[in-house]
Design a protein around this motif. Structure first.
Motif, PDB file in Angstrom:
ATOM      1  N   HIS A   1       0.794  -1.410  -0.154  1.00  0.00           N
ATOM      2  CA  HIS A   1      -0.104  -0.088   0.104  1.00  0.00           C
ATOM      3  C   HIS A   1       0.719   1.312   0.016  1.00  0.00           C
TER       4      HIS A   1
ATOM      5  N   GLY B   1      -6.862   2.616   0.189  1.00  0.00           N
ATOM      6  CA  GLY B   1      -7.538   2.451  -0.878  1.00  0.00           C
ATOM      7  C   GLY B   1      -8.783   2.083  -0.399  1.00  0.00           C
ATOM      8  N   ASP B   2      -9.338   1.055  -1.240  1.00  0.00           N
ATOM      9  CA  ASP B   2     -10.835   0.117  -0.957  1.00  0.00           C
ATOM     10  C   ASP B   2     -10.261  -0.780   0.220  1.00  0.00           C
ATOM     11  N   SER B   3      -9.172  -1.287   0.248  1.00  0.00           N
ATOM     12  CA  SER B   3      -9.308  -2.212   1.234  1.00  0.00           C
ATOM     13  C   SER B   3      -8.409  -1.719   2.513  1.00  0.00           C
ATOM     14  N   SER B   4      -8.600  -2.341   3.776  1.00  0.00           N
ATOM     15  CA  SER B   4      -8.057  -1.906   4.944  1.00  0.00           C
ATOM     16  C   SER B   4      -6.807  -2.685   5.185  1.00  0.00           C
TER      17      SER B   4
ATOM     18  N   ARG C   1     -17.562  -6.247   9.514  1.00  0.00           N
ATOM     19  CA  ARG C   1     -18.924  -5.233   9.381  1.00  0.00           C
ATOM     20  C   ARG C   1     -19.721  -5.722   9.970  1.00  0.00           C
TER      21      ARG C   1
ATOM     22  N   ASP D   1      -1.305   4.016   1.531  1.00  0.00           N
ATOM     23  CA  ASP D   1      -2.623   4.471   1.548  1.00  0.00           C
ATOM     24  C   ASP D   1      -3.720   3.179   1.411  1.00  0.00           C
TER      25      ASP D   1
ATOM     26  N   SER E   1      -7.532   5.710   6.695  1.00  0.00           N
ATOM     27  CA  SER E   1      -7.486   5.217   5.524  1.00  0.00           C
ATOM     28  C   SER E   1      -5.855   5.479   4.760  1.00  0.00           C
ATOM     29  N   GLN E   2      -5.212   6.246   5.849  1.00  0.00           N
ATOM     30  CA  GLN E   2      -3.801   6.326   5.159  1.00  0.00           C
ATOM     31  C   GLN E   2      -2.977   6.483   6.544  1.00  0.00           C
TER      32      GLN E   2
END
Length: 106
Positions: free
Chosen positions: A49, A75-78, A84, A73, A96-97
């Motif tokens: 990432h 992105g869409d994944s953690s 959830r 970063d 997210s970063q």
């Protein structure tokens, strides 16, 4: 990530100023090489990432500092597995970063 930027920034202390006419440029280049090598050894969860990998000279109150930065970063994944829940969302909450920064006076 923090260990990688700390070691890359402090790697400049292994250089001999007498051997370099433009020490600041050589210090940045050497620390950048060390940062690239060390960031390549990070666990895949972070290494995959990495968005920013850089070392440079910054002025802070009239003092030149060598600063190394790694930014990951998601992105869409953690960065870590999440669960959830209805009404709550993803748990545990993750940024997210991630940013790791280290600066030294040289």
């Amino acid at each position: 990530m923090q260990v990688a930027v700390d070691r890359a920034a402090s790697a400049v202390f292994s250089l001999d100023r007498r051997e370099h006419s433009t020490f600041a440029d050589n210090a940045v280049a050497y620390s950048s090489e060390v940062l690239a090598a060390l960031s390549g050894r990070l666990p895949a969860a972070a290494a995959d990432h990495i968005a920013t990998r850089e070392c440079g000279v910054v002025n802070h109150g009239g003092v030149q500092l060598l600063e190394c930065v790694l930014v990951a970063d998601a992105g869409d994944s953690s960065f870590m597995p999440q669960v959830r829940f209805a009404g709550i969302g993803a748990f545990p909450p993750m940024p997210s970063q991630l940013t790791a920064r280290s600066a030294i006076a040289f």
